[in-house]
Design an enzyme around this catalytic site. Structure first.
Site, mmCIF file in Angstrom:
data_model
loop_
_atom_site.group_PDB
_atom_site.id
_atom_site.type_symbol
_atom_site.label_atom_id
_atom_site.label_comp_id
_atom_site.label_asym_id
_atom_site.label_seq_id
_atom_site.Cartn_x
_atom_site.Cartn_y
_atom_site.Cartn_z
ATOM 1 N N ARG A 16 1.027 -2.408 12.738
ATOM 2 C CA ARG A 16 0.531 -2.340 14.170
ATOM 3 C C ARG A 16 1.109 -3.723 14.802
ATOM 4 O O ARG A 16 1.610 -4.727 14.089
ATOM 5 C CB ARG A 16 -1.031 -2.813 13.837
ATOM 6 C CG ARG A 16 -1.878 -1.715 13.490
ATOM 7 C CD ARG A 16 -1.991 -0.595 14.789
ATOM 8 N NE ARG A 16 -2.856 0.546 14.402
ATOM 9 C CZ ARG A 16 -2.299 1.609 14.084
ATOM 10 N NH1 ARG A 16 -0.815 1.495 13.939
ATOM 11 N NH2 ARG A 16 -3.061 2.632 13.810
ATOM 12 N N HIS A 41 6.142 3.779 19.279
ATOM 13 C CA HIS A 41 4.881 4.227 18.026
ATOM 14 C C HIS A 41 5.061 5.645 17.654
ATOM 15 O O HIS A 41 4.147 6.362 17.962
ATOM 16 C CB HIS A 41 3.624 3.696 18.737
ATOM 17 C CG HIS A 41 2.452 3.406 17.652
ATOM 18 N ND1 HIS A 41 1.573 2.897 17.895
ATOM 19 C CD2 HIS A 41 2.393 3.983 16.575
ATOM 20 C CE1 HIS A 41 0.997 2.735 16.766
ATOM 21 N NE2 HIS A 41 1.324 3.510 15.638
ATOM 22 N N GLY A 97 0.776 -1.125 0.100
ATOM 23 C CA GLY A 97 0.060 0.079 0.188
ATOM 24 C C GLY A 97 0.953 1.270 0.071
ATOM 25 O O GLY A 97 1.937 1.198 -0.325
ATOM 26 N N ARG A 98 0.210 2.175 0.575
ATOM 27 C CA ARG A 98 1.172 3.455 0.578
ATOM 28 C C ARG A 98 2.476 3.628 1.233
ATOM 29 O O ARG A 98 3.416 3.792 0.781
ATOM 30 C CB ARG A 98 0.383 4.727 1.064
ATOM 31 C CG ARG A 98 -0.909 4.988 0.419
ATOM 32 C CD ARG A 98 -1.678 6.245 1.097
ATOM 33 N NE ARG A 98 -2.892 6.533 0.940
ATOM 34 C CZ ARG A 98 -4.003 5.993 1.060
ATOM 35 N NH1 ARG A 98 -4.015 4.796 2.014
ATOM 36 N NH2 ARG A 98 -5.192 6.232 0.580
ATOM 37 N N ILE A 99 2.424 2.999 2.554
ATOM 38 C CA ILE A 99 3.580 2.858 3.448
ATOM 39 C C ILE A 99 4.374 1.798 2.960
ATOM 40 O O ILE A 99 5.707 1.900 2.779
ATOM 41 C CB ILE A 99 3.317 3.049 4.752
ATOM 42 C CG1 ILE A 99 2.451 4.137 5.278
ATOM 43 C CG2 ILE A 99 4.651 2.787 5.686
ATOM 44 C CD1 ILE A 99 1.995 4.145 6.665
ATOM 45 N N GLU A 128 0.872 -2.038 23.574
ATOM 46 C CA GLU A 128 1.419 -0.694 24.004
ATOM 47 C C GLU A 128 0.744 -0.009 25.100
ATOM 48 O O GLU A 128 -0.452 -0.267 25.417
ATOM 49 C CB GLU A 128 1.303 0.074 22.629
ATOM 50 C CG GLU A 128 1.933 -0.445 21.589
ATOM 51 C CD GLU A 128 1.864 0.297 20.108
ATOM 52 O OE1 GLU A 128 1.265 1.384 20.335
ATOM 53 O OE2 GLU A 128 2.393 -0.222 19.380
ATOM 54 N N GLY A 163 6.041 6.494 14.312
ATOM 55 C CA GLY A 163 5.960 6.684 12.957
ATOM 56 C C GLY A 163 5.706 7.952 12.160
ATOM 57 O O GLY A 163 6.624 8.402 11.352
HETATM 58 C C1 GLV Z 1 -0.319 5.144 13.246
HETATM 59 O O1 GLV Z 1 0.028 4.086 13.704
HETATM 60 C C2 GLV Z 1 -1.216 5.431 12.519
HETATM 61 O O2 GLV Z 1 -1.934 4.611 12.288
HETATM 62 O O3 GLV Z 1 -1.395 6.631 12.079
#
Ligand code: GLV
Length: 328
Positions: free
Chosen positions: A251, A298, A168-170, A280, A300
Site C-alpha cells: 500500500r 497498482h 506474510g504470504r507475499i 492513487e 500486482g
Molecule cells: C491489492 O492491492 C490487493 O489488496 O489485492
C-alpha cells in the site's frame, strides 16, 4: 436509481451490488444462484454517495480496494446486508469493526494473488536494478549505436541483502524469489516465523531500523494500519544505504511519499520500484520524471488466472454468506 426501486420486495431475489463492470463468466455463478446483480457500468471508482444510494436493501456488496466501506455505507445498506466481499487481499478500505458490529461478514482474496504480486515486485525491482526503462527507451528512440563497456551499468542482486518488512504470504513469496536470485534474506515483523525463515535461511531482525540499515533492497509487505502508515518515513529513509532500492507492492501509504521523492531527488537512495502510491491514481510529477524508478498502476494481481481466482473467492464468499443467512 431511486431508493424505492432498490429495496427488495417480499420474496424478491437478494441483490448483490457490484461496484465495477466485471466479465460475465465471473458473475455467472451468482446469476445461476438466482441472485439479482446490480453491476456498475463504469470502470472507475464509484463516488461514496453513489455507492450509498445503491446500497439500501442489498444482501451483498462486491467492492474494490478503492471503495470505502465505512459505517455510513453499512448503515445505508441496512439490515439486509450479510456480506462485503472485497476484490483484494488488503482490507484497509473496510471498517472491519463497523462490519462486525453490524453482523456483516467481510471476505477478501488471500492466497490466490500471492505469486502474481511477488512476480510484480520482482519485475519492478529488476527493472530498477538493471535500468530496463532507460535501456528500452534508448533502443526505442533509435539512439542505440552499438555495444558499450560502460553504458547503463546496473546493480547486482546476488549476495546482497533483501530486507523484507512483513514475512506474510507475499513477503515470503518475494523472499523465495530473492533466494532464487542468490540474495540473503532478512526480515522484520511483529513476531519471528521460524518455519518460513528456516526454508529461506532468513534472519529475523527485531529492530526495524537495523533491518533498514542492512538493506540492499527493502521490500514492504506489512498490511496498512494506523501503526504501519509511513513506516518508511524521512528518518528511516535516511538510514538506508545510498545504493538501496525500495520496493512497494503493498500500500502506498506505508511510505511517506514526499520523503521518498526527496530521497530520490537528492540521490540518497538507489531507486524505487513502486506498484502503489499514497494518493492513487495520482503520482507525484517528480516520481514520474525520476530515471531510477519503475512505476506501475497498482497491478500486482493483474494476471488473467489470478483475477479469475479472486473473483471465484468473492463469489464463494457471497454464496456462502447468503446460504447461511437463508437468502440464497
Ligand atoms: C491489492 O492491492 C490487493 O489488496 O489485492
Amino acid at each position: 436509481m431511486p431508493e424505492a426501486t432498490r429495496t427488495p420486495k417480499e420474496g424478491s431475489a437478494p441483490r448483490v451490488v457490484v461496484t465495477r463492470p466485471l466479465p460475465e463468466p465471473w458473475l455467472a455463478p451468482l446469476r445461476d444462484a438466482g441472485l439479482e446483480l446490480d453491476v456498475a457500468d463504469r470502470d472507475a471508482p464509484m463516488a461514496p454517495e453513489a455507492l450509498q444510494a445503491r446500497a439500501p436493501g442489498a444482501a451483498a456488496l462486491w467492492v474494490q480496494l478503492d471503495d470505502r466501506v465505512d459505517a455510513a455505507l453499512l448503515d445505508a445498506a441496512g439490515p439486509s446486508l450479510r456480506v462485503v466481499a472485497t476484490f483484494s487481499v488488503g482490507t484497509d478500505h473496510v471498517d472491519l469493526q463497523a462490519a462486525a458490529a453490524r453482523g456483516v461478514r467481510v471476505a477478501n482474496t488471500p492466497d490466490v494473488l500471492t505469486d502474481a504480486t511477488a512476480d510484480q515486485g520482482w519485475a519492478l525491482l529488476l527493472a530498477v536494478a538493471r535500468r530496463l526503462r532507460e535501456g528500452h527507451a534508448l533502443v526505442q528512440r533509435g539512439e542505440w549505436d552499438g555495444w558499450s563497456p560502460t553504458r547503463l551499468l546496473g546493480t547486482d542482486l546476488a549476495d546482497r541483502t533483501l530486507a523484507i518488512v512483513g514475512l506474510g504470504r507475499i513477503g515470503t513469496a518475494m523472499a523465495h524469489r530473492g533466494r532464487a536470485f542468490g540474495m540473503r534474506v532478512a526480515y522484520h515483523g511483529p513476531r519471528p516465523h521460524p518455519e518460513r525463515a528456516a526454508e529461506l535461511d532468513a534472519r529475523f531482525e527485531p529492530d526495524l531500523d537495523a533491518l533498514v540499515r542492512s538493506a540492499d533492497v527493502l521490500s514492504l509487505h506489512a498490511p496498512l494500519t494506523p501503526s504501519t502508515r509511513h513506516l518508511l518515513d524521512a528518518r528511516r529513509l535516511a538510514l538506508l544505504p545510498p545504493h538501496a532500492i525500495v520496493v512497494n507492492v503493498g500500500r502506498g501509504s506505508l511510505i511517506d511519499e514526499p520523503a521518498l521523492v526527496a530521497a530520490l531527488r537528492e540521490g540518497r537512495i538507489g531507486g524505487a520500484a513502486l506498484d502503489v502510491f499514497e494518493h492513487e491514481p495520482q503520482v507525484p510529477a517528480e516520481l514520474l520524471a525520476a530515471p531510477n524508478v519503475a512505476l506501475a498502476p497498482h497491478q500486482g494481481s493483474a494476471t488473467r488466472a489470478t483475477r479469475a481466482a479472486m473473483a471465484a473467492r468473492c463469489v464463494d464468499a457471497i454464496l456462502a454468506a447468503l446460504a447461511e443467512g437463508g437468502t440464497a
